[in-house]
Design a protein around this motif. Sequence first.
Motif, PDB file in Angstrom:
ATOM      1  N   VAL A 114       0.972  -1.249  -0.027  1.00  0.00           N
ATOM      2  CA  VAL A 114      -0.053  -0.367   0.149  1.00  0.00           C
ATOM      3  C   VAL A 114       0.373   1.046   0.307  1.00  0.00           C
ATOM      4  O   VAL A 114       0.404   1.987  -1.037  1.00  0.00           O
ATOM      5  CB  VAL A 114      -0.688   0.051   1.187  1.00  0.00           C
ATOM      6  CG1 VAL A 114      -1.969   0.970   1.471  1.00  0.00           C
ATOM      7  CG2 VAL A 114      -1.838  -1.254   1.140  1.00  0.00           C
ATOM      8  N   ILE A 115       2.167   1.386   0.795  1.00  0.00           N
ATOM      9  CA  ILE A 115       2.887   2.646   1.225  1.00  0.00           C
ATOM     10  C   ILE A 115       3.218   2.472  -0.329  1.00  0.00           C
ATOM     11  O   ILE A 115       3.333   3.943  -0.479  1.00  0.00           O
ATOM     12  CB  ILE A 115       3.202   2.939   2.369  1.00  0.00           C
ATOM     13  CG1 ILE A 115       2.504   2.679   3.589  1.00  0.00           C
ATOM     14  CG2 ILE A 115       4.409   3.856   2.640  1.00  0.00           C
ATOM     15  CD1 ILE A 115       3.346   2.718   5.033  1.00  0.00           C
ATOM     16  N   LEU A 162       8.811  14.928  -2.879  1.00  0.00           N
ATOM     17  CA  LEU A 162       7.945  14.928  -1.697  1.00  0.00           C
ATOM     18  C   LEU A 162       6.921  13.421  -1.684  1.00  0.00           C
ATOM     19  O   LEU A 162       6.726  12.312  -1.529  1.00  0.00           O
ATOM     20  CB  LEU A 162       7.244  15.344  -1.926  1.00  0.00           C
ATOM     21  CG  LEU A 162       5.412  16.159  -0.912  1.00  0.00           C
ATOM     22  CD1 LEU A 162       6.478  16.319   0.956  1.00  0.00           C
ATOM     23  CD2 LEU A 162       4.532  16.493  -1.135  1.00  0.00           C
ATOM     24  N   GLY A 163       6.997  12.241  -2.909  1.00  0.00           N
ATOM     25  CA  GLY A 163       6.481  11.016  -2.710  1.00  0.00           C
ATOM     26  C   GLY A 163       7.573  10.243  -2.536  1.00  0.00           C
ATOM     27  O   GLY A 163       7.502   9.832  -2.078  1.00  0.00           O
ATOM     28  N   ARG A 164       8.472  10.177  -3.246  1.00  0.00           N
ATOM     29  CA  ARG A 164       9.366   9.273  -2.601  1.00  0.00           C
ATOM     30  C   ARG A 164       9.296   9.524  -1.623  1.00  0.00           C
ATOM     31  O   ARG A 164      10.294   8.316  -0.690  1.00  0.00           O
ATOM     32  CB  ARG A 164      10.487  10.092  -3.208  1.00  0.00           C
ATOM     33  CG  ARG A 164      10.711   9.735  -5.153  1.00  0.00           C
ATOM     34  CD  ARG A 164      11.870   9.836  -5.820  1.00  0.00           C
ATOM     35  NE  ARG A 164      13.525   9.804  -5.456  1.00  0.00           N
ATOM     36  CZ  ARG A 164      13.603   9.037  -6.145  1.00  0.00           C
ATOM     37  NH1 ARG A 164      13.242   7.998  -6.914  1.00  0.00           N
ATOM     38  NH2 ARG A 164      14.940   7.999  -5.296  1.00  0.00           N
ATOM     39  N   ASN A 165       9.914  11.040  -0.091  1.00  0.00           N
ATOM     40  CA  ASN A 165       9.749  11.097   0.733  1.00  0.00           C
ATOM     41  C   ASN A 165       7.973  10.500   2.113  1.00  0.00           C
ATOM     42  O   ASN A 165       8.581   9.315   2.938  1.00  0.00           O
ATOM     43  CB  ASN A 165      10.286  12.565   1.381  1.00  0.00           C
ATOM     44  CG  ASN A 165      11.693  12.803   0.746  1.00  0.00           C
ATOM     45  OD1 ASN A 165      11.853  12.283   0.982  1.00  0.00           O
ATOM     46  ND2 ASN A 165      11.499  14.107   0.694  1.00  0.00           N
ATOM     47  N   LEU A 166       7.621  10.226   0.654  1.00  0.00           N
ATOM     48  CA  LEU A 166       6.832   9.403   2.173  1.00  0.00           C
ATOM     49  C   LEU A 166       6.092   8.159   1.711  1.00  0.00           C
ATOM     50  O   LEU A 166       6.085   7.666   2.547  1.00  0.00           O
ATOM     51  CB  LEU A 166       5.359   9.869   1.381  1.00  0.00           C
ATOM     52  CG  LEU A 166       4.473  11.719   1.318  1.00  0.00           C
ATOM     53  CD1 LEU A 166       3.083  11.321   0.616  1.00  0.00           C
ATOM     54  CD2 LEU A 166       4.400  11.759   2.940  1.00  0.00           C
ATOM     55  N   THR A 167       7.046   8.044   0.708  1.00  0.00           N
ATOM     56  CA  THR A 167       7.583   6.591   0.398  1.00  0.00           C
ATOM     57  C   THR A 167       8.756   5.940   1.620  1.00  0.00           C
ATOM     58  O   THR A 167       9.036   4.408   1.727  1.00  0.00           O
ATOM     59  CB  THR A 167       7.787   6.010  -1.082  1.00  0.00           C
ATOM     60  OG1 THR A 167       6.813   6.822  -2.007  1.00  0.00           O
ATOM     61  CG2 THR A 167       7.969   5.216  -1.628  1.00  0.00           C
ATOM     62  N   ARG A 168       9.595   6.874   1.899  1.00  0.00           N
ATOM     63  CA  ARG A 168      10.218   6.300   2.787  1.00  0.00           C
ATOM     64  C   ARG A 168       9.995   5.637   4.007  1.00  0.00           C
ATOM     65  O   ARG A 168      11.558   4.954   4.290  1.00  0.00           O
ATOM     66  CB  ARG A 168      11.031   7.118   3.117  1.00  0.00           C
ATOM     67  CG  ARG A 168      12.415   7.668   1.167  1.00  0.00           C
ATOM     68  CD  ARG A 168      13.652   7.970   1.986  1.00  0.00           C
ATOM     69  NE  ARG A 168      14.445   8.470   0.820  1.00  0.00           N
ATOM     70  CZ  ARG A 168      14.903   9.348  -0.118  1.00  0.00           C
ATOM     71  NH1 ARG A 168      14.042  10.133  -0.176  1.00  0.00           N
ATOM     72  NH2 ARG A 168      15.096   9.033  -1.140  1.00  0.00           N
ATOM     73  N   PHE A 202      15.063   2.883  -3.206  1.00  0.00           N
ATOM     74  CA  PHE A 202      15.598   4.003  -3.495  1.00  0.00           C
ATOM     75  C   PHE A 202      17.177   3.369  -3.689  1.00  0.00           C
ATOM     76  O   PHE A 202      17.774   4.264  -4.706  1.00  0.00           O
ATOM     77  CB  PHE A 202      15.326   4.897  -3.092  1.00  0.00           C
ATOM     78  CG  PHE A 202      14.361   5.458  -2.957  1.00  0.00           C
ATOM     79  CD1 PHE A 202      13.397   4.998  -3.947  1.00  0.00           C
ATOM     80  CD2 PHE A 202      13.487   5.869  -1.888  1.00  0.00           C
ATOM     81  CE1 PHE A 202      12.449   6.129  -4.488  1.00  0.00           C
ATOM     82  CE2 PHE A 202      11.696   6.535  -1.879  1.00  0.00           C
ATOM     83  CZ  PHE A 202      10.857   6.099  -3.518  1.00  0.00           C
ATOM     84  N   VAL A 203      18.244   2.807  -2.853  1.00  0.00           N
ATOM     85  CA  VAL A 203      18.896   2.441  -2.862  1.00  0.00           C
ATOM     86  C   VAL A 203      20.272   1.905  -4.276  1.00  0.00           C
ATOM     87  O   VAL A 203      20.368   1.742  -4.781  1.00  0.00           O
ATOM     88  CB  VAL A 203      19.318   0.933  -1.767  1.00  0.00           C
ATOM     89  CG1 VAL A 203      21.068   0.370  -1.956  1.00  0.00           C
ATOM     90  CG2 VAL A 203      19.171   1.542  -0.146  1.00  0.00           C
ATOM     91  N   ALA A 204      18.313   0.695  -4.267  1.00  0.00           N
ATOM     92  CA  ALA A 204      18.368   0.102  -5.537  1.00  0.00           C
ATOM     93  C   ALA A 204      19.132   1.286  -6.802  1.00  0.00           C
ATOM     94  O   ALA A 204      20.121   1.084  -7.602  1.00  0.00           O
ATOM     95  CB  ALA A 204      17.659  -1.154  -5.991  1.00  0.00           C
ATOM     96  N   LEU A 241      18.804   1.516  10.598  1.00  0.00           N
ATOM     97  CA  LEU A 241      18.340   2.206  11.487  1.00  0.00           C
ATOM     98  C   LEU A 241      17.583   1.666  11.721  1.00  0.00           C
ATOM     99  O   LEU A 241      16.783   1.471  12.720  1.00  0.00           O
ATOM    100  CB  LEU A 241      18.024   3.508  11.598  1.00  0.00           C
ATOM    101  CG  LEU A 241      19.609   4.222  11.477  1.00  0.00           C
ATOM    102  CD1 LEU A 241      19.449   5.751  11.008  1.00  0.00           C
ATOM    103  CD2 LEU A 241      20.060   3.839  12.492  1.00  0.00           C
ATOM    104  N   MET A 242      16.294   1.092  10.852  1.00  0.00           N
ATOM    105  CA  MET A 242      15.507   0.533  11.003  1.00  0.00           C
ATOM    106  C   MET A 242      15.695  -0.621  11.398  1.00  0.00           C
ATOM    107  O   MET A 242      14.621  -1.094  12.421  1.00  0.00           O
ATOM    108  CB  MET A 242      14.312   0.743   9.374  1.00  0.00           C
ATOM    109  CG  MET A 242      13.396   1.555   9.415  1.00  0.00           C
ATOM    110  SD  MET A 242      12.630   0.651   7.273  1.00  0.00           S
ATOM    111  CE  MET A 242      11.405   2.601   7.603  1.00  0.00           C
TER     112      MET A 242
END
Lengths: 520, 460
Positions: B256-257, B339-345, B354-356, B441-442
């Motif tokens: 979903v996210i 912004l969209g990417r930050n929300l997806t983080r 995003f790492v990939a 960190l997660m």
Amino acid sequence: MIRTIAKREFLSNLMSYKFAVGMALCLILLPLGTYVSTRNYHRRLERYELDRDAHQRELTKLHVYSALHPQVDKRPPVLSIIAEGLEERLKSTVRADRHRVPCLEGKGGRMALSRNRYAQAFPSLEIVWLLAIILSLVAVLFAHDTVTGDRELGTLSLTLSNPVPRHQVLLGKYLGGIGSLFVPLLAGFLAVLVVMNLSAAVSLSASDWLAILIIFLLSLIYLSAFFLLGMTVSSLTRRSATSLIILLAVWVALTELLPNASFFVAKNIMPVASMEKTRTEKRAVEEQKNKEISKIWETAQQRAQRGELHILLNKRDNNEKGQLFRFISPETAEFLKDAFGEFETIEVKYADKMAWQDQSYVRQLERQWWLADILSAPSLARPFSSTVRALAGTDVEAFKSFVEKARQYRLEVLAFVEAQVTSNPYRFFTDDPVEEIQKDWPRALREERISRAELGEKMKTADGDPRRLLDLTSMPRFSPPKEGVLERLSRRWRDLTILLLSNVGLFLLAFSLFLRYDPR
Amino acid sequence: MVWMIAKRQIHDTVTSLKFPLFLILFSVSMLLSTVLFQFHYLQSLEDYNVKVAEMRDEFSRQAKSLVQLGANWHKLHRKPPKLAMLSASGEDYVPNTAEWKSADHGSQYRVGRDNFLFRTTTQFHWTFIVGLIVSLAAIIFGYDAISGEKEAGTLRLISANPVPRAQVLWGKFLGLAAVLGTILVVGFLLAVTAAVILGHIALEGGDFLRIFIFFAGSLLYAAVFLALALLVSSVTHSANVSLVFLLLLWVILVVVIPGTGDIVARGLYRTQSQSEVEGKLRKGQEAIHAEFEKKRMAGEVTTEEDWRRWHADLWRAIRASDSKIFAANRTQQFTQTRLGRNLTRISPRGLFSFVAEGLAGTGLGGQLRFDENGRRYANQFGDFIIAKDKLDSESLHLYFQWAGLSEKPVDPDEIPIFEETDPTLSESLKAAFVDLTILFLMAVLAMMGAHLAFLRYDVR
């Protein structure tokens, strides 16, 4: 007996954690998703209304028929809230251009400035896809221990020691399970409908309600297929944990891996020609056309140099393709009349040629898409969501029938223009009344019977004269294709068959496996 | 003691059905993806080479006269990324062609073998496969690590021994991580071997290192979900309940996210509509036209040369105003995307993707690189035209205008050619570093949570 078993299954499911999770998934995610996609729909609708009004306004400002190229817009269907489909992928505005045959086109070409093409790290979710994922997961969760769970508890032996046939046990469990799944499904659907109807932009017609009912039934069939898959695996295994693990692996393979893999396989084994190749080929044809047209203009130029033709004003009429001449000599008018008649013939001839090129390109795309569709058919999630998209009117076929209708409309416009031009052949290129043309303004100017200032004044009044605008009240109007819900449903008969047959097949499989199941 | 527990956990998991099941699912998917990407890359490279050859042809045709080179529009093509198989997210959408004219940047769009009948981008890259299968496997391997043992009664027995609880948890974590690692290693080895044997993509040392870092990222990603599984397993008392909750979590985090980040961003931050941008363009152009018309009316333009200068200035002003509006529009779109990417983080899957992307040089980062390389090249090309034009005394030196450049021929071999440089290793690492750290960190956070929960766990 079936009822007793079904009731027990139903009640025990109702009290389980998985039921709570199923409800939570349906009651949180679906309304939230619906809220977001309703807003998107609202935006689409606004854009549509703006475009449509702008296109209608354009038509009221025309002076000559050579500028008449109406544009038609596809209204976003309300159910695109549930299944967005290709709404954001395909162009919903089509030019019923006399000189170009309408064809399916993708959005986001060169001049698409508003489309954010940098996003899309992940494909955006659609309600129907969310539904497909959640429903199948919940169904699998409910079904995985229908047989194994009872065996582990030892209740299966007890049940079977009663004089009750095994098929009744299985049927009872199936009905009870589906019954308990019905609750979150109904709750989710109601939540979606409530959120949808809260928005002022949404108004559902009778056929929309029928479509929603059919979508609900389809969801039930889809749910049941996954439930039966769960029962089959449960009848194959001895432990609930094993059954669930196998089911989850199968679930992720079916709903996510298979559709994506089949798209990619189709793209690689049946590649389409690149778009710019088609564009280059079309440009070659267009150059040929321009050559033919400029030949006529060259004769015009030569004759003008010889002093046979006189044009005092030539401008574009609200449209790059419309040419407006004013204050011409009678000879010039005769020449232009023939020339524009020829232009029209040439344009229509080449429009048909280019349409053939466009269509062969789209046919390639369709073949590739068809292959991907076939390859992903076993996933069940794809057939389900494709059918819902078809019902919502956002699938390829809906766009195709819209384009087909636009094509017919183009022919109507062509016939209309021809009829109008036969009655006044000069109206193709000038808004001067016939008696004005007879006055031969260029000669009057040369012989200084009128002054330049006088002519300028006349031009100004002509520009503002509403009587010089085209009268388009009798022009045929575009009517969007009207398809019944059942007609749209029948387009996806293959997917429907897959969904129904998988239900039957899986039930028979589960049944035959359960008959041999060792309840100890 | 940790080792003992880990060993037992490894033994238990490997002998169960889930291990071969996920091993096969993962390996087959990775192999299929690798093979398909080999052919995909081959075709994109071929298409790209054809386009580059066309560009060269055009240059040598236009080299007959400098003005042809300087005043025409040209096209820049993005080189297909070599490591697209790692992450090709959104590659079907982002522009791969940019139009430019000497020092000016024009519109960007996409050409190629796309099919607009597909609703979504086709994603069957490694990130997609790891993102789905490995996270699911981590949950399924870890959900009963604590609650399952409690149900079986073995947890009591273990606790009766003089073993600190932390060691029990870490033993389980390490054992499960080793099993997941094995699955990852097998899948990656198969995929890389297939890639090397087929050999359509020329992988070099740096690429192997990137793949290795990607592999490390996959391990971290698996560790996040494993730690989550242990956390949920240590707060529930039945393995079933723990699995059901984990699946709920999985659907939200993995499905979903990531799928809603962009939609929510679109709602929060509005970009300009087509008609708004077009209106701005028209307004700017009209203002400039009016201004220049005034100059002309004032009688400043008299000679033929004046006339040409006036014309050249007019067009330059219009182009400058246009490109400012285009640039502002693009900046807005990038802001929305960020912004969209930050929300997806919020979701580990977003971070991992995003790492990939950073490592493979695809997605937004690749797009920005292409932008920057293109701009640099355009400037270089502009300098080349100016330098050549200065040699011609007959030219008016009105740069990049049809009426104001030298008409002398140029040696086609001298024309600078656009060569997109591949990102260096340190650039790739930099692009991936932040997300990799957050992912780490997660994992630590989830493991700390699991630790706390397990310390209070009632083993009865």
